[in-house]
Design a protein around this motif. Structure first.
Motif, PDB file in Angstrom:
ATOM      1  N   MET A  20       0.838  -1.193   0.000  1.00  0.00           N
ATOM      2  CA  MET A  20       0.000   0.000   0.000  1.00  0.00           C
ATOM      3  C   MET A  20       0.874   1.244   0.000  1.00  0.00           C
ATOM      4  O   MET A  20       1.672   1.440   0.924  1.00  0.00           O
ATOM      5  N   VAL A  21       0.729   2.068  -1.037  1.00  0.00           N
ATOM      6  CA  VAL A  21       1.616   3.214  -1.232  1.00  0.00           C
ATOM      7  C   VAL A  21       0.803   4.423  -1.649  1.00  0.00           C
ATOM      8  O   VAL A  21      -0.376   4.318  -2.019  1.00  0.00           O
ATOM      9  N   THR A  22       1.456   5.586  -1.594  1.00  0.00           N
ATOM     10  CA  THR A  22       0.826   6.798  -2.116  1.00  0.00           C
ATOM     11  C   THR A  22       1.159   6.922  -3.600  1.00  0.00           C
ATOM     12  O   THR A  22       1.961   6.164  -4.155  1.00  0.00           O
ATOM     13  N   ALA A  23       0.552   7.919  -4.231  1.00  0.00           N
ATOM     14  CA  ALA A  23       0.642   8.022  -5.686  1.00  0.00           C
ATOM     15  C   ALA A  23       2.066   8.249  -6.182  1.00  0.00           C
ATOM     16  O   ALA A  23       2.407   7.853  -7.295  1.00  0.00           O
ATOM     17  N   GLY A  24       2.908   8.888  -5.397  1.00  0.00           N
ATOM     18  CA  GLY A  24       4.248   9.203  -5.892  1.00  0.00           C
ATOM     19  C   GLY A  24       5.309   8.164  -5.582  1.00  0.00           C
ATOM     20  O   GLY A  24       6.482   8.362  -5.921  1.00  0.00           O
ATOM     21  N   PHE A  25       4.917   7.053  -4.972  1.00  0.00           N
ATOM     22  CA  PHE A  25       5.914   6.077  -4.530  1.00  0.00           C
ATOM     23  C   PHE A  25       6.658   5.442  -5.701  1.00  0.00           C
ATOM     24  O   PHE A  25       7.899   5.424  -5.736  1.00  0.00           O
ATOM     25  N   LEU A  26       5.935   4.897  -6.685  1.00  0.00           N
ATOM     26  CA  LEU A  26       6.572   4.207  -7.806  1.00  0.00           C
ATOM     27  C   LEU A  26       7.405   5.177  -8.637  1.00  0.00           C
ATOM     28  O   LEU A  26       8.482   4.826  -9.131  1.00  0.00           O
ATOM     29  N   GLU A  27       6.914   6.412  -8.802  1.00  0.00           N
ATOM     30  CA  GLU A  27       7.675   7.399  -9.562  1.00  0.00           C
ATOM     31  C   GLU A  27       8.958   7.784  -8.824  1.00  0.00           C
ATOM     32  O   GLU A  27      10.000   8.023  -9.460  1.00  0.00           O
ATOM     33  N   THR A  28       8.912   7.851  -7.506  1.00  0.00           N
ATOM     34  CA  THR A  28      10.106   8.215  -6.740  1.00  0.00           C
ATOM     35  C   THR A  28      11.178   7.144  -6.857  1.00  0.00           C
ATOM     36  O   THR A  28      12.371   7.449  -7.014  1.00  0.00           O
ATOM     37  N   LEU A  29      10.789   5.879  -6.784  1.00  0.00           N
ATOM     38  CA  LEU A  29      11.762   4.800  -6.974  1.00  0.00           C
ATOM     39  C   LEU A  29      12.165   4.637  -8.428  1.00  0.00           C
ATOM     40  O   LEU A  29      13.107   3.904  -8.722  1.00  0.00           O
ATOM     41  N   ASP A  30      11.454   5.322  -9.331  1.00  0.00           N
ATOM     42  CA  ASP A  30      11.718   5.232 -10.775  1.00  0.00           C
ATOM     43  C   ASP A  30      11.591   3.785 -11.250  1.00  0.00           C
ATOM     44  O   ASP A  30      12.441   3.274 -11.987  1.00  0.00           O
ATOM     45  N   VAL A  31      10.489   3.138 -10.826  1.00  0.00           N
ATOM     46  CA  VAL A  31      10.193   1.783 -11.285  1.00  0.00           C
ATOM     47  C   VAL A  31       9.692   1.872 -12.728  1.00  0.00           C
ATOM     48  O   VAL A  31       8.794   2.671 -13.035  1.00  0.00           O
ATOM     49  N   SER A  32      10.247   1.076 -13.599  1.00  0.00           N
ATOM     50  CA  SER A  32       9.892   1.145 -15.022  1.00  0.00           C
ATOM     51  C   SER A  32       8.428   0.747 -15.233  1.00  0.00           C
ATOM     52  O   SER A  32       7.979  -0.302 -14.757  1.00  0.00           O
ATOM     53  N   LEU A  33       7.685   1.595 -15.931  1.00  0.00           N
ATOM     54  CA  LEU A  33       6.292   1.317 -16.273  1.00  0.00           C
ATOM     55  C   LEU A  33       6.272   0.575 -17.607  1.00  0.00           C
ATOM     56  O   LEU A  33       6.701   1.097 -18.633  1.00  0.00           O
ATOM     57  N   LEU A  34       5.787  -0.655 -17.598  1.00  0.00           N
ATOM     58  CA  LEU A  34       5.800  -1.498 -18.793  1.00  0.00           C
ATOM     59  C   LEU A  34       4.522  -1.356 -19.609  1.00  0.00           C
ATOM     60  O   LEU A  34       4.560  -1.353 -20.840  1.00  0.00           O
ATOM     61  N   ARG A  35       3.372  -1.244 -18.932  1.00  0.00           N
ATOM     62  CA  ARG A  35       2.094  -1.100 -19.627  1.00  0.00           C
ATOM     63  C   ARG A  35       1.173  -0.225 -18.795  1.00  0.00           C
ATOM     64  O   ARG A  35       1.268  -0.179 -17.571  1.00  0.00           O
ATOM     65  N   GLY A  36       0.248   0.445 -19.468  1.00  0.00           N
ATOM     66  CA  GLY A  36      -0.761   1.221 -18.767  1.00  0.00           C
ATOM     67  C   GLY A  36      -0.193   2.437 -18.064  1.00  0.00           C
ATOM     68  O   GLY A  36       0.685   3.139 -18.576  1.00  0.00           O
ATOM     69  N   ARG A  37      -0.669   2.667 -16.832  1.00  0.00           N
ATOM     70  CA  ARG A  37      -0.277   3.839 -16.067  1.00  0.00           C
ATOM     71  C   ARG A  37      -0.304   3.483 -14.583  1.00  0.00           C
ATOM     72  O   ARG A  37      -0.710   2.369 -14.207  1.00  0.00           O
ATOM     73  N   THR A  38       0.115   4.423 -13.760  1.00  0.00           N
ATOM     74  CA  THR A  38      -0.008   4.259 -12.318  1.00  0.00           C
ATOM     75  C   THR A  38      -1.214   5.060 -11.833  1.00  0.00           C
ATOM     76  O   THR A  38      -1.752   5.897 -12.572  1.00  0.00           O
ATOM     77  N   PHE A  39      -1.664   4.797 -10.618  1.00  0.00           N
ATOM     78  CA  PHE A  39      -2.824   5.521 -10.098  1.00  0.00           C
ATOM     79  C   PHE A  39      -2.424   6.939  -9.696  1.00  0.00           C
ATOM     80  O   PHE A  39      -1.291   7.214  -9.318  1.00  0.00           O
ATOM     81  N   THR A  40      -3.361   7.840  -9.795  1.00  0.00           N
ATOM     82  CA  THR A  40      -3.119   9.258  -9.500  1.00  0.00           C
ATOM     83  C   THR A  40      -3.499   9.581  -8.060  1.00  0.00           C
ATOM     84  O   THR A  40      -4.145   8.780  -7.371  1.00  0.00           O
ATOM     85  N   GLU A  41      -3.130  10.804  -7.627  1.00  0.00           N
ATOM     86  CA  GLU A  41      -3.479  11.232  -6.278  1.00  0.00           C
ATOM     87  C   GLU A  41      -4.989  11.372  -6.121  1.00  0.00           C
ATOM     88  O   GLU A  41      -5.539  11.085  -5.050  1.00  0.00           O
ATOM     89  N   GLN A  42      -5.662  11.803  -7.174  1.00  0.00           N
ATOM     90  CA  GLN A  42      -7.115  11.945  -7.096  1.00  0.00           C
ATOM     91  C   GLN A  42      -7.782  10.579  -6.921  1.00  0.00           C
ATOM     92  O   GLN A  42      -8.725  10.421  -6.134  1.00  0.00           O
ATOM     93  N   GLU A  43      -7.280   9.598  -7.640  1.00  0.00           N
ATOM     94  CA  GLU A  43      -7.837   8.251  -7.510  1.00  0.00           C
ATOM     95  C   GLU A  43      -7.580   7.693  -6.120  1.00  0.00           C
ATOM     96  O   GLU A  43      -8.442   7.040  -5.518  1.00  0.00           O
ATOM     97  N   ALA A  44      -6.360   7.942  -5.603  1.00  0.00           N
ATOM     98  CA  ALA A  44      -6.040   7.454  -4.265  1.00  0.00           C
ATOM     99  C   ALA A  44      -6.926   8.116  -3.217  1.00  0.00           C
ATOM    100  O   ALA A  44      -7.422   7.465  -2.289  1.00  0.00           O
TER     101      ALA A  44
END
Length: 596
Positions: free
Chosen positions: A326-350
């Motif tokens: 369970m993470v906040t919206a900026g967690f994956l972007e901060t670790l710079d995890v490669s996005l392979l498909r689709g998108r990550t969830f936004t702050e509004q969605e969270a």
């Protein structure tokens, strides 16, 4: 919260009553376990009893036992050198011993004299070794992983002194008594007659000397192979793609006082405010948060059973397991995890509690194969979720082999808790932001709530600390073993060439050249080292399997490592053999045979 689809062990610590053994405690727990099973046959539970020390030492015994074995190998190599030294001294002093016996010295007196000399040498060596240990212990302790229990109690104390002294005495008695007894048990008249003219040792003595050196080489190869395997494994780990960018990322563990933040809404307000403040700091590129633990190779919250709609509906007990982070919206972007498909969830969605989730590549391949998982539904026991993106599988050095996929979800409103990990990516060294982050936390909460501040690179380096520690010490032991083996080879060939001076002189008088003598001595050294390498390879294949838990991307029987270690030993042996071979080739036949 009993309604959560999460599970994990619950640890209860207890102090056993006086006289109660661990076996009795296990028997009592078995009775309770049977009673619980009768009360609720469908519940899954296992009650186990373990010593707290055993749990703390879990995974730490093997490296220490491995190093103890390596130290034992070095001791055996040193003992072989000591035995060869004593044997050479007794042969060189044979005439002296014979004369003493002829003048009335008893066998007991001769043995006593040789043992006294051996004990004196061992005592001096023990004193030097203890001084060296006293000076180097503090430096070696800095190399040790900090989580080894009772590490701070390690020192050169009375127990270490007594053990070292006892080992030195044992070595002197064990490897000094045999040569002393052999010398004192000879036939005096025959020895006195032969001592003046005979300068060669017998075949049995040469076999004994050679056997000790072969043992040294074999043990050296085992130790050297272990060190080389760990070096290759550590090199492979340093090149490993962990699925995210580790540089310039800081992790801050925060634990709020529960008496001030009893409700999830209070915890959420604090951490969301802190996250916004941190993002506004200069040199902070992005920031995010993870619930409970920083989810790298092992997700930060717990496990969950999942099912895929349209497939055979599993029972709640047989759902496929996955790790939930369970993470906040900026967690994956901060670790710079490669996005392979689709998108990550936004702050509004969270914030709105949307059901969008992000899965890692491991889970996507396991459950969807070549099908695009974006837009697919994954069901938890009490909720349904839609996959909005697929990211690279994140690993760390403690969880290299993944057996579960990871699901990233926004932190639910009712699950915000006082324990969170803040991660941020900085421009440059992130540790320079420590004071600024502390100031932002203090502005929101006066109590000390920051428990740990570390870089991701530092955390990963700490995970490699046990392997690095074993590699350095095993490499040190291998270096000492190589030096001792080199000295042993040199001593064997030098002693052998000296004792065979008469034979070499006769060969040269009959027409053998200096090159022939050099080849003869070098050939003997090569035979000895090849015998030792053969024994060492067998030992390395058998014993280095204990390294399997510390290796990565290399097998204990890796042919390249075994071949490299063997070649190193052969080259060192040839270099050690060259000086005795050169000296033997310089023998003057007329001088050597003058006594004839």
């Amino acid at each position: 919260k009993p309604d959560l689809p999460l599970g994990g062990p619950v640890y209860t610590y207890a102090h056993l009553k006086k006289g109660v053994t661990l076996a009795q405690a296990r028997a009592a727990l078995d009775v309770i376990d049977d009673h619980l099973e009768r009360l609720d046959p469908e519940a899954e539970h296992v009650l186990t009893v373990r010593r707290a020390l055993d749990r703390r030492l879990e995974g730490k015994r093997k490296p220490l036992l491995l190093l103890l074995g390596a130290a034992g190998f070095v001791w055996l190599i040193a003992c072989s050198n000591v035995a060869n030294l004593f044997l050479a001294r007794t042969v060189a002093r044979q005439h002296e011993m014979v004369m003493r016996a002829a003048l009335g010295a008893s066998r007991r007196r001769l043995v006593q004299q040789l043992l006294t000399e051996g004990l004196l040498l061992s005592g001096v060596a023990c004193l030097g070794g203890l001084l060296l240990a006293f000076w180097t212990t503090r430096g070696l302790l800095r190399l040790c992983p900090s989580d080894i229990p009772r590490l701070d109690e390690t020192r050169v104390d009375a127990v270490v002194l007594a053990f070292s002294l006892g080992l030195s005495v044992l070595t002197a008695l064990l490897f000094g008594a045999i040569p002393a007894w052999r010398t004192s048990s000879g036939r005096m008249a025959w020895a006195l007659q032969e001592a003046g003219v005979r300068t060669t040792t017998g075949r049995r003595a040469r076999w004994l000397h050679g056997g000790l050196v072969v043992t040294q080489i074999g043990l050296s190869l085992v130790t050297l192979t272990g060190a080389a395997l760990l070096i290759r494994s550590l090199s492979a780990l340093n090149r490993l793609d962990l699925g995210f960018q580790t540089k310039n990322v800081l992790a801050v563990t925060i634990i709020l006082p529960e008496r001030k933040y009893p409700e999830p809404q209070q915890c959420r307000a604090f951490f969301e405010s802190l996250e916004q403040r941190v993002r506004k700091l200069p040199q902070v590129r992005s920031a995010g948060m993870s619930l409970s633990e920083l989810g790298l190779g092992f997700a930060g919250y717990g496990g969950v059973g999942i099912s895929i709609p349209g497939r055979a509906s599993p029972s709640p007990e047989s759902r496929d397991p996955a790790m939930l982070s369970m993470v906040t919206a900026g967690f994956l972007e901060t670790l710079d995890v490669s996005l392979l498909r689709g998108r990550t969830f936004t702050e509004q969605e969270a914030a709105a509690g949307a059901n969008g989730i992000v899965i890692d590549e491991y889970l996507a391949r396991k459950h969807f194969g070549d099908t695009d998982p974006v837009g697919q539904q994954i069901d938890f026991p009490d909720s349904q979720h839609i996959v909005v993106g697929v990211v690279e599988t994140v690993k760390d050095f403690n969880h290299l082999e993944r057996t579960y996929g990871t699901i990233y979800t926004p932190v639910a409103k009712e699950l915000w808790c006082p324990y969170m990990v803040l991660v941020l990516r900085a421009d440059g060294d992130p540790l320079r932001l420590t004071d600024a982050i502390r100031a932002q936390v203090t502005a929101l909460e006066r109590e000390e709530v920051i428990r740990r501040v570390e870089t991701i690179e530092g955390r990963l380096s700490g995970m490699l600390a046990p392997r690095r520690f074993v590699m350095i010490l095993l490499g040190l032991f291998a270096g000492i073993a190589l030096v001792l083996a080199t000295v042993g080879i040199y001593g064997l060939l030098h002693f052998s060439a000296t004792q065979q001076t008469r034979d070499i002189a006769i060969r040269m008088a009959l027409g053998a050249g200096r090159a022939d003598v050099r080849r003869m001595v070098l050939a003997r050294g090569l035979r000895v080292v090849l015998s030792g390498v053969a024994i060492g390879l067998a030992g390395a294949v058998a014993l280095t399997r204990v390294l399997s838990g510390l290796l990565y991307d290399v097998t204990p029987t890796d042919p390249v490592t075994l071949a490299l270690g063997s070649c190193i030993l052969v080259v060192i042996a040839l270099l050690a053999s060259y000086v005795p071979a050169r000296r033997a080739a310089r023998v003057d036949p007329m001088t050597a045979l003058r006594c004839e």
